[in-house]
Scaffold this active site. Structure first.
Site, PDB file in Angstrom:
ATOM      1  CG  ASN A 380      -1.979   0.936   1.273  1.00 40.00           C
ATOM      2  OD1 ASN A 380      -1.910   1.965   0.494  1.00 40.00           O
ATOM      3  ND2 ASN A 380      -3.117   0.892   1.885  1.00 40.00           N
ATOM      4  CG  ASP A 381       1.893   3.127   3.648  1.00 39.99           C
ATOM      5  OD1 ASP A 381       0.730   3.413   3.411  1.00 39.99           O
ATOM      6  OD2 ASP A 381       2.378   2.935   4.910  1.00 39.99           O
ATOM      7  CB  VAL A 382       5.889   0.438  -0.939  1.00 38.71           C
ATOM      8  CG1 VAL A 382       6.598   0.293   0.422  1.00 38.71           C
ATOM      9  CG2 VAL A 382       5.323  -0.798  -1.444  1.00 38.71           C
TER      10      VAL A 382
END
Ligand code: NAP
Length: 458
Positions: A380-382
């Site tokens: 998600n964040d990456v």
């Protein structure tokens, strides 16, 4: 007999250095672990054979207690819990170092350079002990993971650290003032707790690398206090490698040390966009299998969700079947995907994914615009474009995998919940994106089943 210790210690030190070198690459990592273990065995045997050992009974009692705690932890704590497991082992190592320092102090109130080393050892040992326990509690969610802040917190913390340091200097100047030692130890313990309180769960893995460094430095100082060269070498290796790891993690997340230690990052941010429901397109395993089968190139982007679902073996099957059907498949590896450095590499290696199929972020990023399908599995964040496009985002400036540039994006996750940084992800709302809702292992199994059926039917 006395000549054998330097030889054993030298071999042990060589083993530690080679272990660090070989653990640098997945291809040699196993060899690195084995040589590190042999080095540790030689170090323990060498130390036990030394004539300074007064009694073996206590050593063996401690050995059995340690094994009774360590062996179940190694077997039963899942891979996703490695950060907290590491925090717990740092706590134990740091406590051992601090207690040995305390025993040495009371045994023969040392002077000169030895008391300097001993003060450093106990200061770092005690503060690392409570700080590591706090980090363990936050990661295990026994303690609140959000940063706990109050006005002038940094000044209070610096004041307490200054007080502990002043007591340490007083002990160096007048080692016989024994009454100072308990106050010094308690202040160091309190500082360890206060150091971690304002740091959010999101930064805990970086803090653990830093605590690793402190524990190593404490052990190295112990080596000076006990005149044990191997402890000096092993502690220095531990201290410097922990520090280098923390620097690498900070860089990969575009954060500074100051920001990690004093920035109170990790508060859940609810963006305005999240409050407004936005439509997304979703697809079934059958549809996903069709799209993958029709692609010429597929980049799989694994993240923390792959580790949670333990989907690596299914993903390997997916890789194999697509490769057999002539699709060019590789894996894009973000340096901080998951919850520890190398998390994805370790899991994919465990599933025997060929190393040459793993491509680092800087190498794969220019390729995404030519990729037919980017299949994001539990990341998600990456892959959040906000890192590049939204200067106000908490992850602004963090290098990401440019998944949004691929022709088609498919994302396997269970819900629209945010990832580690607690923020919404615009990637999910793009027209080219298909959300594949479900547990990563179950969904990938579904895709593999469809592809196998297509092979059988052909
Ligand atoms: P992430 O941002 O935490 O996102 C993981 C996603 O996986 C979640 O959105 C979650 O969505 C999904 N997920 C969880 N369980 C799943 C399951 N069983 N099946 C399918 N999906 C599942 O992870 P990431 O993209 O790997 O990023 C890592 C984050 O950790 C970054 O913010 C990084 O800065 C931080 N971090 C990493 C390190 C490190 O060393 N690797 C160190 C410090 C901080 P659902 O809940 O909707 O399923």
């Amino acid at each position: 007999m006395d000549n054998i210790f330097p030889v054993l210690y030298l071999l042990a030190a060589a083993g530690f250095i080679l272990a660090i070198k070989w653990m640098n690459s997945p291809a040699t990592a196993r060899r690195g672990v084995v040589v590190g273990e042999i080095g540790m065995l030689l170090a323990v045997v060498g130390t036990l054979l030394r004539h300074e050992v007064v009694t073996y009974e206590w050593i063996f009692i401690a050995f059995f207690i340690g094994s009774a705690i360590g062996v179940p932890i190694a077997y039963y704590m899942p891979m996703t819990a490695v950060p907290q497991r590491t925090a717990f082992s740092h706590a134990c190592g740091a406590l051992a170092s601090a207690l040995i320092g305390t025993a040495e102090y009371y045994r023969h109130v040392p002077h000169g350079t030895v008391i300097v080393a001993l003060v450093l050892e106990t200061l770092l040992g005690f503060l690392t002990f409570t700080a590591s326990l706090m980090a363990f509690g936050k990661l295990q969610e026994i303690l609140p993971t959000r940063p706990i802040t109050y006005p002038r917190q940094n000044i209070v913390n610096l004041g307490i650290f200054g007080f502990a340091a002043a007591l340490g200097v007083a002990l160096i100047v007048s080692p016989e003032m024994r009454w100072l030692f308990p106050i010094f130890a308690i202040t160091s313990l309190v500082f360890g707790v206060l150091l971690i309180i304002p740091i959010g769960g999101a930064d805990m893995p970086t803090v653990i690398a830093l605590l690793n460094s402190y524990a190593g430095l404490s052990a190295s100082a112990m080596g000076f206090a006990l005149h044990n060269q191997l402890l000096i070498v092993a502690g220095a290796l531990d201290g410097s490698s922990g520090f280098i790891l923390a620097v690498i993690m900070c860089r990969a997340m575009n954060r500074s040390f100051r920001n990690v230690l004093f920035g109170a990052f990790g508060t859940i941010q609810v963006s305005l966009k999240q409050a407004v429901e936005r439509p997304v397109r979703s697809a079934s395993p059958e549809e996903a299998a069709e799209i993958l089968d029709a692609a010429r190139s597929v980049v799989i982007v694994p993240g923390y969700g792959m580790a949670v679902a333990q989907a690596q073996h299914r993903i390997r099957e997916l890789h194999d079947i697509l490769a057999k059907r002539g699709v060019d498949v590789c894996f894009a590896i973000h340096p901080v995907a998951g919850r520890m450095p190398g998390h994805m590499n370790v899991l994919l290696a465990e599933a025997d994914v060929p190393y040459d199929r793993l491509v680092e972020m800087d190498e794969i990023n220019p390729e995404f615009s030519r990729v037919d399908v980017a299949l994001v599995i539990g990341a998600n964040d990456v892959v959040n474009p906000a890192a590049q496009l939204d200067k106000t985002s908490p992850i602004a400036g963090m290098p990401i995998l440019n998944v949004h540039e691929a022709h088609t994006v498919m994302v396997i996750k269970r819900s629209m919940n945010p990832g580690f940084a607690g923020i919404d992800n615009d990637l999910y709302y793009m027209e080219k994106t298909l959300m594949l809702f479900g547990d990563a292992k179950t969904f990938v199994s579904g895709i593999v089943k469809e592809l196998n059926a297509a092979v059988a039917g052909a």
